[in-house]
Design an enzyme around this catalytic site. Structure first.
Site, short mmCIF file in Angstrom:
data_model
loop_
_atom_site.label_atom_id
_atom_site.label_comp_id
_atom_site.label_asym_id
_atom_site.label_seq_id
_atom_site.Cartn_x
_atom_site.Cartn_y
_atom_site.Cartn_z
N CYS A 80 -38.91 -0.40 54.68
CA CYS A 80 -37.65 -0.17 53.98
C CYS A 80 -37.02 1.14 54.47
O CYS A 80 -35.80 1.22 54.67
CB CYS A 80 -37.87 -0.10 52.47
N ASP A 130 -42.65 -2.33 67.99
CA ASP A 130 -43.84 -1.84 67.30
C ASP A 130 -44.24 -0.50 67.88
O ASP A 130 -44.24 -0.30 69.10
CB ASP A 130 -44.99 -2.86 67.44
N ASN A 139 -48.97 -11.68 59.76
CA ASN A 139 -50.16 -11.34 59.01
C ASN A 139 -49.80 -11.28 57.52
O ASN A 139 -48.80 -10.66 57.16
CB ASN A 139 -50.71 -9.98 59.48
N GLY A 192 -55.00 -9.67 57.57
CA GLY A 192 -54.88 -8.50 58.44
C GLY A 192 -53.57 -7.75 58.28
O GLY A 192 -53.17 -6.98 59.15
N HIS A 250 -43.08 -9.07 57.79
CA HIS A 250 -42.67 -8.82 59.18
C HIS A 250 -43.28 -9.87 60.10
O HIS A 250 -44.39 -10.34 59.89
CB HIS A 250 -43.04 -7.41 59.65
P1 AMP Z 1 -49.57 -5.65 60.22
O1 AMP Z 1 -51.02 -5.40 60.48
O2 AMP Z 1 -49.15 -7.06 60.53
O3 AMP Z 1 -49.16 -5.21 58.82
O4 AMP Z 1 -48.80 -4.77 61.27
C1 AMP Z 1 -48.04 -3.64 60.97
C2 AMP Z 1 -47.49 -3.16 62.29
O5 AMP Z 1 -46.51 -2.17 62.03
C3 AMP Z 1 -48.54 -2.53 63.22
O6 AMP Z 1 -48.57 -3.25 64.45
C4 AMP Z 1 -48.03 -1.09 63.41
O7 AMP Z 1 -48.23 -0.61 64.72
C5 AMP Z 1 -46.55 -1.24 63.08
N1 AMP Z 1 -45.91 -0.01 62.60
C6 AMP Z 1 -46.35 0.82 61.63
N2 AMP Z 1 -45.49 1.84 61.46
C7 AMP Z 1 -44.48 1.64 62.33
C8 AMP Z 1 -43.28 2.35 62.63
N3 AMP Z 1 -42.95 3.48 62.01
N4 AMP Z 1 -42.47 1.85 63.60
C9 AMP Z 1 -42.80 0.71 64.25
N5 AMP Z 1 -43.91 -0.01 64.00
C10 AMP Z 1 -44.74 0.46 63.06
ZN ZN Z 2 -40.01 -2.72 52.29
#
Ligand code: AMP
Ligand code: ZN
Length: 120
Positions: free
Chosen positions: A11, A34, A94, A100, A107
């Protein structure tokens, strides 16, 4: 109820409070790279309106999800994924701890590019 959760990192990205490397933005969806890519192409697509995960999806979300699925190939190829069928990409959502999921804002991961990848 607010469209944003003040404690949610995605957000904050949607609101511009945390910077991101944007891939796409429209009225409903934001896509950004990412921060820890697993593959040569790795970006995330998120609804601008906070929802925790795919587990909360209802009939009111089908248009938004359809738009994200239709955007995936367009953005994947724009970001450098090679053409189908030799190229292509992977789409992952995920969901929950067993799925995971680390960030609890729905997302869609899109991975692609030449292998080997760091993971997957
Ligand atoms: P998940 O395990 O599916 O919840 O993946 C969350 C993803 O968000 C991970 O691949 C992180 O590297 C990515 N992530 C976390 N913080 C950020 C950020 N500030 N900008 C871009 N990606 C992010
Ligand atoms: Zn949010």
């Amino acid at each position: 109820m607010s469209d944003h959760d003040p404690d949610c990192i995605f957000c904050k990205i949607v609101e511009g409070k945390i910077p991101s490397s944007k891939v796409h933005e429209d009225d409903e969806i934001l896509a950004f790279h990412d921060i820890h890519p697993w593959a040569p192409v790795h970006f995330l697509m998120v609804p601008k309106k906070h929802m925790a995960s795919l587990a909360q999806v209802g009939p009111e979300h089908t248009a938004m999800l359809g738009r994200m699925m239709a955007l995936a190939p367009k953005l994947a190829f724009q970001e450098g994924c090679r053409p189908y069928p030799q190229g292509g990409f992977r789409v992952v959502i995920n969901t929950g701890d067993d799925g995971g999921q680390e960030v609890h804002h729905l997302h869609v991961h899109v991975f692609g590019g030449p292998r080997p990848w760091t993971k997957g």
